[in-house]
Design a protein around this motif. Structure first.
Motif, PDB file in Angstrom:
ATOM      1  N   ASP A 135       7.822  97.179  15.380  1.00  0.00           N
ATOM      2  CA  ASP A 135       8.577  96.234  14.538  1.00  0.00           C
ATOM      3  C   ASP A 135       9.346  95.228  15.396  1.00  0.00           C
ATOM      4  N   ALA A 136       9.984  95.707  16.456  1.00  0.00           N
ATOM      5  CA  ALA A 136      10.773  94.821  17.317  1.00  0.00           C
ATOM      6  C   ALA A 136       9.891  93.820  18.053  1.00  0.00           C
ATOM      7  N   LEU A 137       8.790  94.295  18.611  1.00  0.00           N
ATOM      8  CA  LEU A 137       7.882  93.410  19.321  1.00  0.00           C
ATOM      9  C   LEU A 137       7.273  92.374  18.370  1.00  0.00           C
ATOM     10  N   THR A 138       6.908  92.819  17.179  1.00  0.00           N
ATOM     11  CA  THR A 138       6.307  91.919  16.195  1.00  0.00           C
ATOM     12  C   THR A 138       7.266  90.808  15.804  1.00  0.00           C
ATOM     13  N   ALA A 139       8.507  91.162  15.533  1.00  0.00           N
ATOM     14  CA  ALA A 139       9.501  90.158  15.143  1.00  0.00           C
ATOM     15  C   ALA A 139       9.692  89.129  16.250  1.00  0.00           C
ATOM     16  N   TRP A 140       9.766  89.599  17.496  1.00  0.00           N
ATOM     17  CA  TRP A 140       9.944  88.689  18.627  1.00  0.00           C
ATOM     18  C   TRP A 140       8.737  87.756  18.771  1.00  0.00           C
ATOM     19  N   ALA A 141       7.534  88.336  18.732  1.00  0.00           N
ATOM     20  CA  ALA A 141       6.324  87.547  18.973  1.00  0.00           C
ATOM     21  C   ALA A 141       6.073  86.521  17.865  1.00  0.00           C
ATOM     22  N   LEU A 142       6.283  86.913  16.615  1.00  0.00           N
ATOM     23  CA  LEU A 142       6.008  86.008  15.501  1.00  0.00           C
ATOM     24  C   LEU A 142       7.116  84.992  15.285  1.00  0.00           C
ATOM     25  N   HIS A 143       8.373  85.448  15.340  1.00  0.00           N
ATOM     26  CA  HIS A 143       9.476  84.586  14.910  1.00  0.00           C
ATOM     27  C   HIS A 143      10.196  83.875  16.043  1.00  0.00           C
ATOM     28  N   GLU A 144      10.181  84.462  17.248  1.00  0.00           N
ATOM     29  CA  GLU A 144      10.839  83.786  18.369  1.00  0.00           C
ATOM     30  C   GLU A 144       9.851  82.983  19.212  1.00  0.00           C
ATOM     31  N   ILE A 145       8.674  83.550  19.468  1.00  0.00           N
ATOM     32  CA  ILE A 145       7.699  82.862  20.308  1.00  0.00           C
ATOM     33  C   ILE A 145       6.780  81.965  19.491  1.00  0.00           C
ATOM     34  N   GLY A 146       6.423  82.397  18.296  1.00  0.00           N
ATOM     35  CA  GLY A 146       5.608  81.550  17.429  1.00  0.00           C
ATOM     36  C   GLY A 146       4.143  81.918  17.315  1.00  0.00           C
ATOM     37  N   PHE A 147       3.785  83.152  17.715  1.00  0.00           N
ATOM     38  CA  PHE A 147       2.407  83.574  17.487  1.00  0.00           C
ATOM     39  C   PHE A 147       2.121  83.579  15.988  1.00  0.00           C
ATOM     40  N   GLN A 148       0.882  83.263  15.638  1.00  0.00           N
ATOM     41  CA  GLN A 148       0.480  83.187  14.237  1.00  0.00           C
ATOM     42  C   GLN A 148      -0.392  84.344  13.797  1.00  0.00           C
ATOM     43  N   ARG A 149      -0.791  85.168  14.754  1.00  0.00           N
ATOM     44  CA  ARG A 149      -1.602  86.335  14.414  1.00  0.00           C
ATOM     45  C   ARG A 149      -1.499  87.344  15.550  1.00  0.00           C
ATOM     46  N   LEU A 150      -1.152  88.580  15.201  1.00  0.00           N
ATOM     47  CA  LEU A 150      -1.140  89.684  16.146  1.00  0.00           C
ATOM     48  C   LEU A 150      -2.180  90.697  15.690  1.00  0.00           C
ATOM     49  N   GLU A 151      -3.076  91.062  16.594  1.00  0.00           N
ATOM     50  CA  GLU A 151      -4.122  92.015  16.261  1.00  0.00           C
ATOM     51  C   GLU A 151      -3.851  93.359  16.930  1.00  0.00           C
ATOM     52  N   LEU A 152      -4.274  94.413  16.294  1.00  0.00           N
ATOM     53  CA  LEU A 152      -4.063  95.785  16.776  1.00  0.00           C
ATOM     54  C   LEU A 152      -5.303  96.567  16.390  1.00  0.00           C
ATOM     55  N   ASP A 153      -5.962  97.166  17.368  1.00  0.00           N
ATOM     56  CA  ASP A 153      -7.114  97.995  17.012  1.00  0.00           C
ATOM     57  C   ASP A 153      -6.981  99.390  17.602  1.00  0.00           C
TER      58      ASP A 153
END
Length: 199
Positions: A135-153
């Motif tokens: 959750d913490a990494l996702t919030a940082w990557a999407l909302h602070e850095i601006g990634f538009q898609r994070l994938e996880l497999d």
């Protein structure tokens, strides 16, 4: 920088080159007193111990065999940040005890896409560590850095990882057939993804 594909763009990159390397890798606070921080040389023993666990070995075919090799990995992690190829964190309790690992890899600044990977040490499983870190990494990557898609497999047989992904809002998009090699042969892989909230 080597994080983007060499191509001519008709649109500007989603994330500007230098957005990460311009500063130090951040420390990220997560729920439950967790702290995500860059790996330190003193973590080598805990890192190596984790890779001796049967469950972690089951899902990871690339494994360090000595503390010296672990420190080489840590050097590569620091280089990944400087070259904007990836970001790797120790998941800790208040910055001390190592409970797990989480990473952002395959950074594509042109399209704003990256991959997430994680593991949790045996003693910290089923305590919310993976979900809190994700959750913490996702919030940082999407909302602070601006990634538009994070994938996880993950392997379709890895039900624990599937549960963490789903709990953190990573939607199961499908199955990649015969997509990865594990010790017992090839596995189908579930593909999850998270995008910025819409609406």
């Amino acid at each position: 920088m080597t994080h983007t594909r060499a191509r001519l763009l008709s649109t500007p990159p989603v994330i500007s080159a230098g957005s990460l390397a311009a500063g130090p890798q951040p420390v990220l606070a997560a729920s439950g007193g967790l702290l995500l921080r860059p790996w330190e040389s003193a973590d080598a023993s805990a890192f190596l111990s984790a890779y001796r666990d049967d469950e972690i070995r089951r899902w990871h075919t690339r494994r360090p065999s000595t503390e010296a090799q672990v420190r080489e990995w840590f050097d590569a992690y620091r280089e990944d940040w400087q070259q904007e190829k990836g970001a790797h964190w120790a998941v800790t309790r208040d910055g001390g005890e190592v409970l797990g690992r989480i990473a952002l890899r395959g950074l594509d600044f042109d399209d704003g896409v990256a991959d997430v990977a994680y593991w949790v040490a045996p003693a910290a499983r089923r305590t919310g560590v993976a979900t809190g870190a994700l959750d913490a990494l996702t919030a940082w990557a999407l909302h602070e850095i601006g990634f538009q898609r994070l994938e996880l497999d993950h392997s379709t047989r890895n039900t624990a990882s599937c549960g963490v992904a789903t709990k953190s809002g990573y939607v199961l998009e499908g199955t990649k057939r015969n997509a990865a090699v594990h010790d017992d042969g090839r596995h189908d892989m579930h593909l999850h993804a998270r995008v910025p909230d819409r609406g």
